[in-house]
Scaffold this motif. Structure first.
Motif, PDB file in Angstrom:
ATOM      1  N   TRP A 130       0.789  -1.226   0.000  1.00 30.71           N
ATOM      2  CA  TRP A 130       0.000   0.000   0.000  1.00 30.71           C
ATOM      3  C   TRP A 130       0.825   1.283   0.000  1.00 30.71           C
ATOM      4  N   TRP A 155      -7.246 -10.097   3.372  1.00 31.18           N
ATOM      5  CA  TRP A 155      -7.874  -9.584   2.152  1.00 31.18           C
ATOM      6  C   TRP A 155      -6.865  -9.503   1.007  1.00 31.18           C
ATOM      7  N   LEU A 156      -5.679  -8.990   1.315  1.00 33.45           N
ATOM      8  CA  LEU A 156      -4.674  -8.762   0.271  1.00 33.45           C
ATOM      9  C   LEU A 156      -3.929 -10.033  -0.126  1.00 33.45           C
ATOM     10  N   ILE A 197     -11.377  -0.487   3.702  1.00 34.57           N
ATOM     11  CA  ILE A 197     -11.045  -1.256   2.494  1.00 34.57           C
ATOM     12  C   ILE A 197     -12.185  -1.176   1.489  1.00 34.57           C
ATOM     13  N   ARG A 254      -0.825   5.333   3.049  1.00 36.75           N
ATOM     14  CA  ARG A 254      -2.047   4.530   3.127  1.00 36.75           C
ATOM     15  C   ARG A 254      -1.980   3.540   4.289  1.00 36.75           C
ATOM     16  N   THR A 296      -9.282   2.565  -5.643  1.00 39.04           N
ATOM     17  CA  THR A 296      -7.927   2.940  -5.250  1.00 39.04           C
ATOM     18  C   THR A 296      -7.325   1.975  -4.238  1.00 39.04           C
ATOM     19  N   LEU A 297      -7.908   0.794  -4.087  1.00 34.80           N
ATOM     20  CA  LEU A 297      -7.456  -0.140  -3.057  1.00 34.80           C
ATOM     21  C   LEU A 297      -6.001  -0.552  -3.240  1.00 34.80           C
ATOM     22  N   TYR A 298      -5.570  -0.702  -4.461  1.00 32.49           N
ATOM     23  CA  TYR A 298      -4.224  -1.226  -4.700  1.00 32.49           C
ATOM     24  C   TYR A 298      -3.242  -0.154  -5.191  1.00 32.49           C
ATOM     25  N   ALA A 331      -6.676  -6.948   6.910  1.00 31.04           N
ATOM     26  CA  ALA A 331      -6.136  -6.472   5.637  1.00 31.04           C
ATOM     27  C   ALA A 331      -5.229  -7.517   4.999  1.00 31.04           C
ATOM     28  N   TYR A 375     -14.336   1.213   1.206  1.00 28.50           N
ATOM     29  CA  TYR A 375     -14.346   2.574   0.672  1.00 28.50           C
ATOM     30  C   TYR A 375     -13.300   2.724  -0.423  1.00 28.50           C
ATOM     31  N   TRP A 376     -12.094   2.244  -0.173  1.00 32.27           N
ATOM     32  CA  TRP A 376     -11.030   2.322  -1.181  1.00 32.27           C
ATOM     33  C   TRP A 376     -11.376   1.484  -2.407  1.00 32.27           C
ATOM     34  N   LYS A 377     -11.975   0.327  -2.173  1.00 39.47           N
ATOM     35  CA  LYS A 377     -12.339  -0.546  -3.296  1.00 39.47           C
ATOM     36  C   LYS A 377     -13.398   0.124  -4.168  1.00 39.47           C
TER      37      LYS A 377
END
Length: 264
Positions: free
Chosen positions: A95, A195-196, A253, A99, A261-263, A192, A255-257
């Motif tokens: 990230w 998830w990642l 996560i 972030r 912009t998650l990645y 996280a 929200y970013w997804k």
């Protein structure tokens, strides 16, 4: 001229600095009472920077941040920092520093908010009953919450309780709880990581078989939920705060997804 590689130099900057800061705070909490001595021998950073219940006279808003950097002992700090090292480095490398730091702080502050909410729910029947006892100058309103009161207070018979002792009991309950530690933020990182890196292999201490990170995280969450609901008398761990760290991490996560912009 080649520089020798060290443990800290190989870590990404936020993880490295969090490790250093937490160690410094632990050391300061341990050493300051001894260094100051005299009237300050009972001085405690845990009491100042740890998070008190919002209705307590000892609560300050900054504690929802500072509590993350205070720990109850070396083992408490060590296992949190070990988890930060194990999971945080990979996440920060994915990230980036800004972030990662935002996620860590949001998870930790979210855990604090959930813990305050759970305290409020847990204390509400006792505080209500004690307020009635104060107004009525009688112990009768406390009969239904006697068992909950005994979790926080040591007292004999309820028949001796009057408005003065009920007020004292209320203050003791409000001022008694304090939460310290980075566990809420760490559980956000654990979520996280699952998830990642869902297929990364991890092992539970009591189940020494490698399992995918996504299953590891799910099992941990279920265990925390069970322990939080069970509320065993010997258990003083803030399990719902751990789940709060996961919850706020998950919301960030999502929200970013949604923004795509998650990645980044």
């Amino acid at each position: 001229m080649n520089e020798r590689s060290t443990f800290l130099s190989n870590l990404p900057p936020v993880v490295k600095n969090l490790l250093i800061i937490n160690f410094i705070f632990w050391l300061a909490d341990l050493a300051l009472p001894r260094l100051l001595g005299g009237a300050y021998q009972d001085f405690s950073l845990s009491n100042i920077l740890g998070m008190h219940y919002w209705a307590s006279e000892q609560f300050h808003i900054y504690q929802i941040l500072t509590y993350m950097f205070i720990h109850g002992g070396f083992s408490h700090m060590f296992f949190n920092m070990f988890a930060l090292f194990m999971f945080g480095a990979a996440i920060e490398q994915r990230w980036g520093t800004k972030r990662f730091l935002l996620f860590y702080l949001v998870s930790g502050i979210g855990a604090a908010i959930v813990q305050q909410l759970m305290w409020t729910i847990d204390f509400a029947p006792m505080i209500s009953a004690l307020n009635d006892a104060i107004q009525q100058n009688s112990s009768t309103p406390l009969v239904g919450v006697e068992e909950k009161l005994r979790k926080f207070l040591h007292f004999g018979s309820l028949s001796s309780v009057n408005s003065v002792t009920a007020l004292s009991m209320k203050q003791l309950i409000i001022n008694s709880p304090v939460t310290v530690g980075a566990s809420g933020a760490i559980f956000g990182l654990l979520f996280a990581f699952g998830w990642l890196f869902p297929e990364a292999r991890l092992m539970l201490i009591f189940l020494p078989v490698p399992i995918p990170a996504r299953i590891f995280v799910a099992l941990y969450a279920i265990v925390e939920l069970f322990l939080g609901v069970a509320g065993f008398s010997f258990d003083n761990i803030a399990h719902f705060a751990h789940l709060g760290g996961m919850l706020f991490g998950w919301l960030l996560i999502l929200y970013w997804k949604k923004k795509g912009t998650l990645y980044w």
